[in-house]
Scaffold this motif. Structure first.
Motif, short mmCIF file in Angstrom:
data_model
loop_
_atom_site.label_atom_id
_atom_site.label_comp_id
_atom_site.label_asym_id
_atom_site.label_seq_id
_atom_site.Cartn_x
_atom_site.Cartn_y
_atom_site.Cartn_z
N TYR A 323 0.84 -1.20 0.00
CA TYR A 323 0.00 0.00 0.00
C TYR A 323 0.88 1.26 0.00
O TYR A 323 0.71 2.15 -0.84
N ALA A 324 1.80 1.32 0.95
CA ALA A 324 2.63 2.51 1.10
C ALA A 324 3.49 2.76 -0.13
O ALA A 324 3.64 3.90 -0.59
N ALA A 325 4.05 1.68 -0.69
CA ALA A 325 4.93 1.82 -1.85
C ALA A 325 4.14 2.24 -3.08
O ALA A 325 4.61 3.06 -3.88
N ARG A 362 -0.75 0.26 -7.45
CA ARG A 362 -1.96 0.51 -6.67
C ARG A 362 -3.01 -0.58 -6.90
O ARG A 362 -3.86 -0.82 -6.05
N ILE A 363 -2.95 -1.20 -8.07
CA ILE A 363 -4.00 -2.14 -8.48
C ILE A 363 -3.62 -3.59 -8.21
O ILE A 363 -4.44 -4.39 -7.76
N ALA A 364 -2.39 -3.94 -8.55
CA ALA A 364 -1.95 -5.34 -8.50
C ALA A 364 -0.91 -5.54 -7.40
O ALA A 364 -0.18 -4.61 -7.07
N PRO A 365 -0.82 -6.73 -6.84
CA PRO A 365 -1.68 -7.89 -7.08
C PRO A 365 -2.99 -7.84 -6.29
O PRO A 365 -3.81 -8.74 -6.39
N VAL A 366 -3.14 -6.80 -5.50
CA VAL A 366 -4.39 -6.61 -4.75
C VAL A 366 -4.60 -5.10 -4.63
O VAL A 366 -3.64 -4.34 -4.48
N SER A 367 -5.83 -4.66 -4.74
CA SER A 367 -6.11 -3.22 -4.74
C SER A 367 -5.86 -2.61 -3.37
O SER A 367 -5.89 -3.30 -2.34
#
Length: 386
Positions: A323-325, A362-367
């Motif tokens: 998330y942060a990255a 932001r999207i992969a591998p999980v939003s």
């Protein structure tokens, strides 16, 4: 950008990989994309130097390290402008799962090639109707004598055209309960009934995306990875490294964009001083640097927890790191393009294509929304909305 918590070995690894990345640089990757080719030369050389296999066991040709080392490799290649997306997939996901749960025969067959880059494995989990809900996966495997028959569809599977096999997440029926449970199969890309179709992407990347159709693909019994009853554990053993490596990918990309912007802001003068002397330019770049550094610290924490065998702790930290990255990368790229003004949109400076690429983190591998759900439920103990 080194940190006080890194060992001398890790600092040396960063330096060596950075030197390799700079020899290829952004121009190399742009040329391979334009030619519609994979980055074979960089991949092969990284394999020859042992960088692709740093996280795999020494007895199978790897470096005996962990995701900590592999994330350094990806971050530094990205910071040099030449990230290798398949590092996330082949050694980090597939290599890790096989090293942890594969049979001796599977390890002997796959790990040496994955480590030196001569063999490549893709990973298939996402489905058209499942999205982030892996419990809705409909790809199923059923017994036919001692063989398995695998049927289903997968989407957004990276690098299938250059892979020898795909590690497919499917489901089998539990003999006791009749319920479907997850399992993982090694599926050769030349298997009968295995069909791939390229997905036309706006994203400029050397690695292509595919939809897979599995039509009663016959697999021998030894295509199943690990214990049929431990599928969920095995799956998450691959997903945590995937999040950590995606974070490293994003941090590397953000560092690359930021370095370009800082160089430009230092040299470009519109009035009497370089534009970087103005706080309206300097402060957002400083903030982007801080955000990337903070994201890197969480990525290092997640990698250390995973390598120490703390799967639960690593799961929480890996989600936070991703998330942060992802957020830091998008902001850094956006600010870099903004700093260059019109030049930020030119092919010459090569930042505009990163606007799309940065969104991948932001999207992969999980939003990011699913990560916020995870932290809400798992970390904070709030009730679920679904």
């Amino acid at each position: 950008m080194t940190t006080h918590i890194e060992s001398e070995e890790h600092t040396a690894l960063r330096s060596a990989v950075s030197a390799l990345g700079r020899r290829y640089g952004r121009d190399y990757l742009v040329q391979t994309v334009a030619a519609g080719k994979p980055p074979t030369e960089l991949w092969s050389e990284a394999g020859k130097f042992g960088y692709l296999g740093v996280s795999l066991p020494e007895e199978y040709g790897g470096g005996g390290g962990g995701i900590t080392e592999l994330s350094i490799v990806l971050e530094e290649l990205g910071a040099a402008g030449s990230p290798l997306l398949m590092l996330v997939v082949s050694p980090a996901i597939c290599g890790t799962v096989i090293a942890r749960f594969g049979t001796d025969a599977q390890k002997r067959q796959w790990l040496p090639g994955i480590a030196d880059g001569t063999r490549l494995m893709a990973f298939g989990i996402t489905e058209p109707d499942a999205g982030s809900n892996s419990h809705r996966i409909t790809t199923t495997a059923r017994r036919d004598g001692t063989d398995w028959l695998l049927t289903g569809r997968k989407v957004f599977i990276s690098g299938v055209d250059i892979a020898d096999a795909v590690l497919i997440v499917g489901r089998t029926e539990d003999a006791r309960t009749g319920r479907l449970k997850p399992c993982l199969f090694i599926v050769p890309t030349d298997a009968e009934g295995f069909h791939r179709h390229p997905i036309d992407m706006e994203l400029s990347a050397a690695e292509k995306q595919f939809e897979l159709v599995l039509d009663d693909v016959r697999l021998p019994s030894d295509a199943l990875v690990g214990d049929e009853d431990a599928g969920l554990l095995q799956l998450f053993a691959g997903l945590n490294p995937e999040r950590i490596m995606t974070a490293a990918f994003a941090i590397g990309m953000g560092r690359y964009a930021l370095a370009k912007a800082v160089e430009y802001a230092r040299d470009r003068s519109v009035w009497k001083t370089p534009i970087g002397a103005h706080q309206a330019i300097a402060h957002p770049l400083a903030q982007a640097h801080i955000d990337l550094e903070l994201a890197r610290l969480m990525t290092q924490k997640a990698a250390h927890l995973y390598d120490a065998g703390d799967d639960t702790g690593a799961g929480e930290a890996a989600n936070m790191a991703k998330y942060a990255a992802g957020e830091a990368c998008v902001k850094a790229v956006d600010q870099a393009v903004h700093t260059l003004g019109g030049n930020g949109l030119t092919r010459e400076f090569g930042l505009a294509s990163l606007i799309t690429a940065a969104r991948v983190a932001r999207i992969a591998p999980v939003s990011r929304e699913m990560i916020l759900n995870y932290v809400s439920h798992q970390t904070l103990g709030l009730p679920k909305s679904y």
